[in-house]
Motif scaffolding. Sequence first.
Motif, mmCIF file in Angstrom:
data_model
loop_
_atom_site.group_PDB
_atom_site.id
_atom_site.type_symbol
_atom_site.label_atom_id
_atom_site.label_comp_id
_atom_site.label_asym_id
_atom_site.label_seq_id
_atom_site.Cartn_x
_atom_site.Cartn_y
_atom_site.Cartn_z
ATOM 1 N N PRO A 206 61.214 27.103 53.154
ATOM 2 C CA PRO A 206 60.306 28.247 53.032
ATOM 3 C C PRO A 206 59.660 28.314 51.656
ATOM 4 C CG PRO A 206 62.561 29.001 52.797
ATOM 5 C CD PRO A 206 62.634 27.528 53.092
ATOM 6 N N PRO A 207 58.370 28.626 51.592
ATOM 7 C CA PRO A 207 57.736 28.872 50.297
ATOM 8 C C PRO A 207 58.113 30.253 49.780
ATOM 9 C CG PRO A 207 56.181 29.308 52.053
ATOM 10 C CD PRO A 207 57.443 28.809 52.720
ATOM 11 N N GLY A 208 57.794 30.502 48.507
ATOM 12 C CA GLY A 208 58.097 31.802 47.929
ATOM 13 C C GLY A 208 57.452 31.934 46.567
ATOM 14 N N PRO A 209 57.818 32.960 45.806
ATOM 15 C CA PRO A 209 57.236 33.154 44.477
ATOM 16 C C PRO A 209 57.405 31.952 43.553
ATOM 17 C CG PRO A 209 58.409 35.125 45.164
ATOM 18 C CD PRO A 209 58.721 34.062 46.186
ATOM 19 N N HIS A 210 58.463 31.185 43.776
ATOM 20 C CA HIS A 210 58.699 29.987 42.958
ATOM 21 C C HIS A 210 57.772 28.841 43.319
ATOM 22 C CE1 HIS A 210 60.840 29.192 46.669
ATOM 23 N NE2 HIS A 210 60.911 27.924 46.337
ATOM 24 N N GLY A 211 57.052 28.971 44.424
ATOM 25 C CA GLY A 211 56.258 27.876 44.959
ATOM 26 C C GLY A 211 57.002 27.249 46.110
ATOM 27 N N GLY A 212 57.512 26.042 45.915
ATOM 28 C CA GLY A 212 58.217 25.374 46.996
ATOM 29 C C GLY A 212 57.247 24.792 48.002
ATOM 30 N N ASN A 213 57.578 24.939 49.264
ATOM 31 C CA ASN A 213 56.833 24.289 50.344
ATOM 32 C C ASN A 213 55.574 25.094 50.693
ATOM 33 O OD1 ASN A 213 56.390 22.374 52.364
ATOM 34 N ND2 ASN A 213 57.623 23.484 53.860
ATOM 35 N N VAL A 214 54.682 25.220 49.726
ATOM 36 C CA VAL A 214 53.468 26.020 49.903
ATOM 37 C C VAL A 214 52.516 25.362 50.890
ATOM 38 C CG1 VAL A 214 51.436 26.951 48.726
ATOM 39 C CG2 VAL A 214 53.691 27.110 47.657
ATOM 40 N N ASP A 215 52.431 24.025 50.875
ATOM 41 C CA ASP A 215 51.601 23.280 51.832
ATOM 42 C C ASP A 215 50.120 23.657 51.755
ATOM 43 O OD1 ASP A 215 53.234 21.386 53.098
ATOM 44 O OD2 ASP A 215 54.117 22.895 54.410
ATOM 45 N N ASN A 216 49.620 23.864 50.546
ATOM 46 C CA ASN A 216 48.189 24.141 50.394
ATOM 47 C C ASN A 216 47.454 22.829 50.192
ATOM 48 O OD1 ASN A 216 45.565 24.895 49.558
ATOM 49 N ND2 ASN A 216 46.329 26.813 48.714
ATOM 50 N N ALA A 271 53.109 36.765 32.201
ATOM 51 C CA ALA A 271 52.942 36.581 33.632
ATOM 52 C C ALA A 271 51.472 36.579 34.018
ATOM 53 C CB ALA A 271 53.672 37.692 34.397
ATOM 54 N N ARG A 272 51.164 35.883 35.098
ATOM 55 C CA ARG A 272 49.808 35.899 35.651
ATOM 56 C C ARG A 272 49.791 36.497 37.053
ATOM 57 N NH1 ARG A 272 45.319 31.045 36.405
ATOM 58 N NH2 ARG A 272 43.523 32.433 36.210
ATOM 59 N N GLY A 273 50.795 36.241 37.843
ATOM 60 C CA GLY A 273 50.869 36.783 39.197
ATOM 61 C C GLY A 273 52.291 36.724 39.699
ATOM 62 N N ARG A 274 52.545 37.369 40.809
ATOM 63 C CA ARG A 274 53.889 37.354 41.392
ATOM 64 C C ARG A 274 54.122 36.118 42.239
ATOM 65 N NH1 ARG A 274 54.099 43.036 44.344
ATOM 66 N NH2 ARG A 274 52.097 42.193 45.042
ATOM 67 N N ASN A 275 53.042 35.502 42.723
ATOM 68 C CA ASN A 275 53.110 34.284 43.515
ATOM 69 C C ASN A 275 52.276 33.204 42.829
ATOM 70 O OD1 ASN A 275 54.720 35.372 45.543
ATOM 71 N ND2 ASN A 275 52.999 35.930 46.843
ATOM 72 N N PRO A 276 52.444 31.946 43.231
ATOM 73 C CA PRO A 276 51.625 30.886 42.639
ATOM 74 C C PRO A 276 50.132 31.134 42.849
ATOM 75 C CG PRO A 276 53.472 29.947 43.832
ATOM 76 C CD PRO A 276 53.462 31.402 44.166
ATOM 77 N N ILE A 277 49.342 30.768 41.847
ATOM 78 C CA ILE A 277 47.885 30.876 41.894
ATOM 79 C C ILE A 277 47.313 29.480 41.702
ATOM 80 C CG2 ILE A 277 45.816 31.821 40.791
ATOM 81 C CD1 ILE A 277 47.631 34.160 39.827
ATOM 82 N N LEU A 278 46.478 29.044 42.626
ATOM 83 C CA LEU A 278 45.823 27.746 42.526
ATOM 84 C C LEU A 278 44.409 27.934 41.995
ATOM 85 C CD1 LEU A 278 45.920 24.684 43.080
ATOM 86 C CD2 LEU A 278 45.051 25.175 45.378
ATOM 87 N N LEU A 302 46.429 41.315 48.138
ATOM 88 C CA LEU A 302 46.877 42.133 47.020
ATOM 89 C C LEU A 302 46.993 41.312 45.734
ATOM 90 C CD1 LEU A 302 49.589 44.336 48.773
ATOM 91 C CD2 LEU A 302 47.484 45.171 47.702
ATOM 92 N N GLU A 303 47.467 40.075 45.866
ATOM 93 C CA GLU A 303 47.553 39.206 44.697
ATOM 94 C C GLU A 303 46.157 38.907 44.138
ATOM 95 O OE1 GLU A 303 50.606 37.376 43.195
ATOM 96 O OE2 GLU A 303 51.020 39.424 43.856
ATOM 97 N N MET A 304 45.195 38.687 45.027
ATOM 98 C CA MET A 304 43.838 38.409 44.562
ATOM 99 C C MET A 304 43.216 39.639 43.910
ATOM 100 S SD MET A 304 41.401 36.277 44.061
ATOM 101 C CE MET A 304 41.637 34.828 45.103
ATOM 102 N N ILE A 305 43.445 40.810 44.462
ATOM 103 C CA ILE A 305 42.925 42.034 43.852
ATOM 104 C C ILE A 305 43.436 42.168 42.417
ATOM 105 C CG2 ILE A 305 43.100 44.560 43.918
ATOM 106 C CD1 ILE A 305 42.981 44.320 47.007
ATOM 107 N N ALA A 306 44.725 41.952 42.233
ATOM 108 C CA ALA A 306 45.301 42.054 40.890
ATOM 109 C C ALA A 306 44.711 41.004 39.955
ATOM 110 C CB ALA A 306 46.825 41.909 40.971
ATOM 111 N N LEU A 307 44.500 39.790 40.454
ATOM 112 C CA LEU A 307 43.947 38.727 39.618
ATOM 113 C C LEU A 307 42.515 39.054 39.194
ATOM 114 C CD1 LEU A 307 44.252 35.836 38.426
ATOM 115 C CD2 LEU A 307 43.252 34.994 40.569
ATOM 116 N N LEU A 308 41.690 39.543 40.125
ATOM 117 C CA LEU A 308 40.297 39.860 39.803
ATOM 118 C C LEU A 308 40.207 41.014 38.809
ATOM 119 C CD1 LEU A 308 38.525 39.509 43.262
ATOM 120 C CD2 LEU A 308 38.832 37.785 41.468
ATOM 121 N N GLN A 309 41.108 41.985 38.939
ATOM 122 C CA GLN A 309 41.129 43.073 37.958
ATOM 123 C C GLN A 309 41.395 42.525 36.557
ATOM 124 O OE1 GLN A 309 43.919 45.809 40.431
ATOM 125 N NE2 GLN A 309 42.799 47.164 39.039
#
Length: 351
Positions: A206-216, A271-278, A302-309
């Motif tokens: 499973p993927p998660g905040p650490h990254g892992g199996n993100v499969d992007n 910090a930049r975000g709670r989850n990985p940002i590509l 929600l992560e994108m909203i926070a990043l754009l702010q």
Amino acid sequence: MNMQHRGGSISGSRIHEIKAGLDTVQWGAFDGSTKPVCHVASGDIIDIECLCHHAGDAAELLMDEAIRAIYDGIPEETRAPGVHIITGPIYVEGAEPGDTLECRVLNMRPRLKYGVNFAGSWGLLHEAFGAKEHVIVYEADINAGVARAVYQYEYDSPKRAIPGRYTKVDPAARKPALEGFVVPLRLHFGTAGVCPAADGPISTVPPGPHGGNVDNREFVAGTRMFYPVQRKGALFWCGDTHFAEGDGEVNGTAIEAHVNATIQLVLHKGARGRNPILETAEHWICHGFNEDLDEAVREAVLEMIALLQTEWGISRMEAYSLCSVAGDVRVTQVVDGVKGAHIAIRRDMKR
């Protein structure tokens, strides 16, 4: 962006080499108790060998001597709790929880020119296809930038739950596949990230905040992923490399293949975000993860909203509007238990 780069000059980076071997790979787990295979400073460059866990499905094409030694040398009962082979961990000097680790992908190239797509029992339509598992072997043509199918066969072993098993297939059972078709190559990491905060072996599935199996599938050469650091030293792993993958990864896998990569790890304090940002040349891409796909999408937005702010200094409502009128929400994958979604926004909208 509330981060500061820490470390020596990027232009003066040291170069490290990490070969895949019994002492540098783990099969199925991120584990904070694992001794680092390399210590690096922020900005250092690493040439790293990454392996796939499906080489046994076409061993005559997907194994060299070193790969076979890893498959033969890691006991089947220890390939747990996940399934992926990952190389590492890499200890980043000065990294602490609350920081951000940036992984720049500088180059990716096949170790061997063959890869495997496996339609597995965890795929989206397994029952609709009569609960049959199926293999298609592909050959990469780097100069042409495409992969072509070599052959296909049905896989019906009840022991598939053990990753990396050698598949014995009667040559007569191998049939031509997708004759006249080509698949565009997009070499990328399926699994990469920092060590999770939890103790003990953590599944690579499973993927998660650490990254892992993100499969992007967008995590290709020329892009950079930002990971929230969970542990001292970050402890970065990568692996589960692919030749190509569609958004969704619906039949269970990509074209799983061995890839050698050149990466650069850059530490940012804060910090930049709670989850990985590509970050690609054109887009920011934020991720969401949840067993419920609707919730994964919600988290990504929600992560994108926070990043754009943070990046543009706009209000939360303004960022929400941009997500709706200019954001592309996509399904990253639906086959890893915890589903993944991501949203992409162009970085050049503010002028």
